[in-house]
Design a protein around this motif. Structure first.
Motif, PDB file in Angstrom:
ATOM      1  N   ARG A 141       0.823  -1.218   0.000  1.00  4.72           N
ATOM      2  CA  ARG A 141       0.000   0.000   0.000  1.00  4.72           C
ATOM      3  C   ARG A 141       0.856   1.267   0.000  1.00  4.72           C
ATOM      4  NH1 ARG A 141      -4.886  -2.279   1.271  1.00  4.72           N
ATOM      5  NH2 ARG A 141      -4.749  -4.189   2.475  1.00  4.72           N
ATOM      6  N   THR A 142       0.288   2.297  -0.616  1.00  8.37           N
ATOM      7  CA  THR A 142       0.910   3.623  -0.646  1.00  8.37           C
ATOM      8  C   THR A 142      -0.077   4.626  -0.077  1.00  8.37           C
ATOM      9  OG1 THR A 142       2.243   3.077  -2.591  1.00  8.37           O
ATOM     10  CG2 THR A 142       1.880   5.412  -2.137  1.00  8.37           C
ATOM     11  N   TYR A 143       0.439   5.521   0.748  1.00  9.66           N
ATOM     12  CA  TYR A 143      -0.376   6.552   1.384  1.00  9.66           C
ATOM     13  C   TYR A 143       0.241   7.914   1.112  1.00  9.66           C
ATOM     14  CZ  TYR A 143      -1.875   2.436   4.036  1.00  9.66           C
ATOM     15  OH  TYR A 143      -2.330   1.186   4.401  1.00  9.66           O
ATOM     16  N   ASP A 144      -0.543   8.948   1.276  1.00 11.27           N
ATOM     17  CA  ASP A 144      -0.065  10.320   1.228  1.00 11.27           C
ATOM     18  C   ASP A 144      -0.155  10.866   2.655  1.00 11.27           C
ATOM     19  OD1 ASP A 144      -0.673  13.352   1.145  1.00 11.27           O
ATOM     20  OD2 ASP A 144       0.125  12.936  -0.861  1.00 11.27           O
ATOM     21  N   TRP A 145       0.970  11.292   3.205  1.00 14.56           N
ATOM     22  CA  TRP A 145       1.017  11.712   4.610  1.00 14.56           C
ATOM     23  C   TRP A 145      -0.023  12.795   4.918  1.00 14.56           C
ATOM     24  CZ3 TRP A 145       2.872   9.937   9.015  1.00 14.56           C
ATOM     25  CH2 TRP A 145       2.879  10.786  10.107  1.00 14.56           C
TER      26      TRP A 145
END
Length: 157
Positions: free
Chosen positions: A131-135
């Protein structure tokens, strides 16, 4: 408690990284699952030829690698090595885009490529596996503990 390795481009993103890494210390105790940060790249840089060994030593005992990426992280050789070794160790991996975290000296940055795009497991890109998130957009301050826990559970740790 989770032991977490933070992978990042030190020179360009250190002030953004500090905000992410320190987000835990300003919270009320018990507010989210605790995690340890095993990264201290400053010491490793001072040891001649010791960065690879230091990385391997730091990864030992960690259950998750959090790749904090900004504008130039994708091309960093040590970040590539850290992701590769984390995968080989069957660790949980997640990527967090930090380009919108405000550096106190230079503000926000341009968005960079996700370093997970560099890797594949067979035909499957790492961006499909992890998974990739945007802080900023995904409220990392309040959610990083859950993201780390999920990355660990996704790989059975």
């Amino acid at each position: 408690m989770r032991k977490v390795f933070f992978s990042f481009h030190y020179a360009r993103d250190v002030r953004r990284i500090q905000q992410v890494r320190n987000s835990w210390v300003v919270r009320e105790r018990g507010a989210a699952p605790p995690f340890y940060d095993a990264a201290d790249f400053e010491d490793a840089k001072r040891r001649a030829g010791g960065i690879q060994k230091w990385i391997d030593d730091q990864l030992a005992g960690c259950s998750v690698t959090a790749v904090l990426f900004g504008r130039e992280t994708y091309s960093r050789e040590w970040v590539k090595y850290e992701i590769k070794r984390s995968y080989e160790r069957k660790m949980g991996i997640l990527a967090i885009d930090i380009h919108n975290v405000k550096d106190p000296l230079s503000g926000v940055d341009l968005q960079g490529r996700n370093p997970l795009e560099y890797w594949k497991a067979g035909e499957k890109p790492f961006t499909a596996l992890y998974r990739t998130y945007d802080w900023v957009r995904d409220d990392g301050y309040n959610n990083i503990g859950a993201w780390i826990e999920r990355a660990a559970r996704d790989v059975g740790r």
